[in-house]
Design a protein around this motif. Sequence first.
Motif, PDB file in Angstrom:
ATOM      1  N   MET A   1     -46.286 -41.894 -36.356  1.00 58.14           N
ATOM      2  CA  MET A   1     -44.923 -41.846 -35.680  1.00 58.14           C
ATOM      3  C   MET A   1     -45.188 -40.422 -34.986  1.00 58.14           C
ATOM      4  SD  MET A   1     -41.172 -42.424 -37.186  1.00 58.14           S
ATOM      5  CE  MET A   1     -40.005 -42.366 -35.904  1.00 58.14           C
ATOM      6  N   ALA A   2     -44.744 -40.527 -33.521  1.00 60.04           N
ATOM      7  CA  ALA A   2     -44.581 -39.357 -33.101  1.00 60.04           C
ATOM      8  C   ALA A   2     -43.268 -38.359 -33.534  1.00 60.04           C
ATOM      9  CB  ALA A   2     -44.354 -39.409 -31.590  1.00 60.04           C
ATOM     10  N   LYS A   3     -43.786 -37.006 -33.389  1.00 58.59           N
ATOM     11  CA  LYS A   3     -42.711 -36.256 -33.983  1.00 58.59           C
ATOM     12  C   LYS A   3     -41.478 -36.111 -33.045  1.00 58.59           C
ATOM     13  CE  LYS A   3     -43.777 -32.210 -35.953  1.00 58.59           C
ATOM     14  NZ  LYS A   3     -44.368 -30.891 -36.324  1.00 58.59           N
ATOM     15  N   GLU A   4     -40.282 -36.019 -33.406  1.00 61.08           N
ATOM     16  CA  GLU A   4     -39.097 -36.277 -32.611  1.00 61.08           C
ATOM     17  C   GLU A   4     -38.877 -34.684 -32.093  1.00 61.08           C
ATOM     18  OE1 GLU A   4     -34.807 -38.027 -32.667  1.00 61.08           O
ATOM     19  OE2 GLU A   4     -35.560 -38.211 -34.454  1.00 61.08           O
ATOM     20  N   ASP A   5     -38.603 -34.891 -30.694  1.00 59.62           N
ATOM     21  CA  ASP A   5     -38.358 -33.609 -29.888  1.00 59.62           C
ATOM     22  C   ASP A   5     -36.791 -33.341 -30.003  1.00 59.62           C
ATOM     23  OD1 ASP A   5     -38.606 -31.659 -28.166  1.00 59.62           O
ATOM     24  OD2 ASP A   5     -38.487 -32.851 -26.481  1.00 59.62           O
ATOM     25  N   ILE A   6     -36.775 -32.033 -30.442  1.00 60.36           N
ATOM     26  CA  ILE A   6     -35.419 -31.626 -30.960  1.00 60.36           C
ATOM     27  C   ILE A   6     -35.159 -30.315 -29.756  1.00 60.36           C
ATOM     28  CG2 ILE A   6     -35.405 -32.291 -33.400  1.00 60.36           C
ATOM     29  CD1 ILE A   6     -35.619 -29.338 -34.085  1.00 60.36           C
ATOM     30  N   SER A   7     -35.781 -30.290 -28.992  1.00 65.37           N
ATOM     31  CA  SER A   7     -35.635 -29.055 -28.054  1.00 65.37           C
ATOM     32  C   SER A   7     -34.366 -29.180 -26.932  1.00 65.37           C
ATOM     33  CB  SER A   7     -36.716 -28.883 -27.104  1.00 65.37           C
ATOM     34  OG  SER A   7     -37.125 -30.224 -26.261  1.00 65.37           O
ATOM     35  N   ARG A   8     -33.790 -30.523 -27.122  1.00 63.82           N
ATOM     36  CA  ARG A   8     -32.712 -30.614 -26.405  1.00 63.82           C
ATOM     37  C   ARG A   8     -31.395 -30.094 -26.980  1.00 63.82           C
ATOM     38  NH1 ARG A   8     -33.772 -35.386 -29.198  1.00 63.82           N
ATOM     39  NH2 ARG A   8     -32.114 -36.519 -30.320  1.00 63.82           N
ATOM     40  N   PHE A   9     -31.717 -29.648 -28.330  1.00 65.50           N
ATOM     41  CA  PHE A   9     -30.599 -29.207 -28.630  1.00 65.50           C
ATOM     42  C   PHE A   9     -30.696 -27.630 -28.749  1.00 65.50           C
ATOM     43  CE2 PHE A   9     -31.515 -32.740 -31.749  1.00 65.50           C
ATOM     44  CZ  PHE A   9     -30.292 -33.571 -31.376  1.00 65.50           C
ATOM     45  N   LEU A  10     -31.572 -27.027 -28.100  1.00 66.18           N
ATOM     46  CA  LEU A  10     -31.605 -25.605 -28.084  1.00 66.18           C
ATOM     47  C   LEU A  10     -30.487 -24.921 -27.221  1.00 66.18           C
ATOM     48  CD1 LEU A  10     -35.588 -24.971 -27.619  1.00 66.18           C
ATOM     49  CD2 LEU A  10     -34.150 -24.687 -29.499  1.00 66.18           C
ATOM     50  N   PRO A  11     -29.818 -25.471 -26.125  1.00 61.92           N
ATOM     51  CA  PRO A  11     -28.925 -24.928 -25.451  1.00 61.92           C
ATOM     52  C   PRO A  11     -27.664 -24.835 -26.071  1.00 61.92           C
ATOM     53  CG  PRO A  11     -30.250 -26.548 -23.985  1.00 61.92           C
ATOM     54  CD  PRO A  11     -30.586 -26.739 -25.293  1.00 61.92           C
ATOM     55  N   VAL A  12     -27.420 -25.723 -27.241  1.00 60.82           N
ATOM     56  CA  VAL A  12     -26.206 -25.444 -28.064  1.00 60.82           C
ATOM     57  C   VAL A  12     -26.305 -24.514 -28.959  1.00 60.82           C
ATOM     58  CG1 VAL A  12     -24.753 -27.071 -29.650  1.00 60.82           C
ATOM     59  CG2 VAL A  12     -26.009 -28.128 -27.966  1.00 60.82           C
ATOM     60  N   THR A  13     -27.404 -23.934 -29.496  1.00 59.99           N
ATOM     61  CA  THR A  13     -27.477 -22.808 -30.268  1.00 59.99           C
ATOM     62  C   THR A  13     -27.322 -21.590 -29.512  1.00 59.99           C
ATOM     63  OG1 THR A  13     -29.895 -22.538 -29.889  1.00 59.99           O
ATOM     64  CG2 THR A  13     -29.352 -23.891 -31.543  1.00 59.99           C
ATOM     65  N   GLU A  14     -27.870 -21.676 -28.296  1.00 64.69           N
ATOM     66  CA  GLU A  14     -27.682 -20.262 -27.454  1.00 64.69           C
ATOM     67  C   GLU A  14     -25.935 -20.434 -26.870  1.00 64.69           C
ATOM     68  OE1 GLU A  14     -30.269 -21.284 -24.347  1.00 64.69           O
ATOM     69  OE2 GLU A  14     -32.075 -20.703 -25.583  1.00 64.69           O
ATOM     70  N   PHE A  15     -25.459 -21.610 -26.705  1.00 64.92           N
ATOM     71  CA  PHE A  15     -24.002 -21.494 -26.277  1.00 64.92           C
ATOM     72  C   PHE A  15     -23.144 -21.162 -27.425  1.00 64.92           C
ATOM     73  CE2 PHE A  15     -19.947 -24.395 -26.293  1.00 64.92           C
ATOM     74  CZ  PHE A  15     -19.465 -23.706 -25.280  1.00 64.92           C
ATOM     75  N   ILE A  16     -23.239 -21.421 -28.908  1.00 68.67           N
ATOM     76  CA  ILE A  16     -22.516 -21.076 -29.854  1.00 68.67           C
ATOM     77  C   ILE A  16     -22.530 -19.494 -30.071  1.00 68.67           C
ATOM     78  CG2 ILE A  16     -22.311 -21.135 -32.280  1.00 68.67           C
ATOM     79  CD1 ILE A  16     -22.869 -24.346 -31.901  1.00 68.67           C
ATOM     80  N   ALA A  17     -23.973 -18.850 -30.177  1.00 69.34           N
ATOM     81  CA  ALA A  17     -24.329 -17.698 -30.250  1.00 69.34           C
ATOM     82  C   ALA A  17     -23.493 -16.887 -29.251  1.00 69.34           C
ATOM     83  CB  ALA A  17     -25.688 -17.492 -30.331  1.00 69.34           C
ATOM     84  N   GLU A  18     -23.621 -17.268 -28.052  1.00 73.87           N
ATOM     85  CA  GLU A  18     -22.910 -16.327 -26.869  1.00 73.87           C
ATOM     86  C   GLU A  18     -21.535 -16.237 -27.015  1.00 73.87           C
ATOM     87  OE1 GLU A  18     -23.787 -14.730 -24.423  1.00 73.87           O
ATOM     88  OE2 GLU A  18     -26.049 -14.968 -24.753  1.00 73.87           O
ATOM     89  N   ILE A  19     -20.847 -17.490 -27.767  1.00 75.12           N
ATOM     90  CA  ILE A  19     -19.237 -17.454 -27.875  1.00 75.12           C
ATOM     91  C   ILE A  19     -19.067 -16.518 -29.045  1.00 75.12           C
ATOM     92  CG2 ILE A  19     -17.560 -18.900 -28.617  1.00 75.12           C
ATOM     93  CD1 ILE A  19     -18.552 -21.113 -27.143  1.00 75.12           C
ATOM     94  N   LEU A  20     -19.780 -16.804 -30.236  1.00 77.48           N
ATOM     95  CA  LEU A  20     -19.425 -16.125 -31.475  1.00 77.48           C
ATOM     96  C   LEU A  20     -19.891 -14.472 -31.675  1.00 77.48           C
ATOM     97  CD1 LEU A  20     -19.828 -18.753 -33.782  1.00 77.48           C
ATOM     98  CD2 LEU A  20     -17.797 -18.153 -32.966  1.00 77.48           C
ATOM     99  N   GLY A  21     -20.762 -14.227 -30.752  1.00 75.82           N
ATOM    100  CA  GLY A  21     -21.468 -12.750 -30.985  1.00 75.82           C
ATOM    101  C   GLY A  21     -22.465 -12.559 -31.797  1.00 75.82           C
TER     102      GLY A  21
END
Length: 217
Positions: A1-21
């Motif tokens: 079974m192919a490993k699931e691609d979770i790269s689609r979640f990367l913008p969410v981490t960057e978004f939250i980090a920008e908001i919270l500082g």
Amino acid sequence: MAKEDISRFLPVTEFIAEILGPDAEVILYSVEDRAVRHVLNPLDDEMVVGSEMRRLERSFLENRLYERERFVVNYRAVSRRKNKLKSATLFLMGDGPEPAAMLTVNVNVDRLIEMRDLLDTMISGQRPYDNQQGTSFYNSFDVSVEGLLTTAIREELDRYHVDPLRLSQKEKLEIVRNLDQKGIFLVKGAISELAEVFQTTETTVYRYLNKLSQNKT
């Protein structure tokens, strides 16, 4: 079974980090690898891409908490550098029955606690209360951490005059609420000690905190 691609979640981490500082550590875990896929504003030197998932998040998976909750919010943690943290974890579901990824945010609240203590001093004054009535008062700077935890928990239990095993869920929630308002869960080991007193799991105590948080909204 192919490993699931979770790269689609990367913008969410960057978004939250920008908001919270910079005081907010944002971690994206791969559930399949049980490892860090992406991290911003790491609080500890060992928190790098490829490092092992932390024990608490692993326990969420082992207890299959994601089958009952979509996220866990406002739980307390302490970093390796002894920073007090307010934390939250979101289960990011994929195609299978397990999450594809987990997003954890750890906010360093040390400066907020210092601000709170300063405000408390300004509001209540610096001179201790001259207690003539025998009412139990304590100050976290006047006792050891262990003594503070034990004293605070014991004071709450004494209000019910029953064995902890006979407490109802409503009574346990009230105890958790009162301890949370006192900031007890910002102290390392508080969750574990209360779970031992209740003879339940740490996950159950986290669930109480989560329920109380949801009731505030």
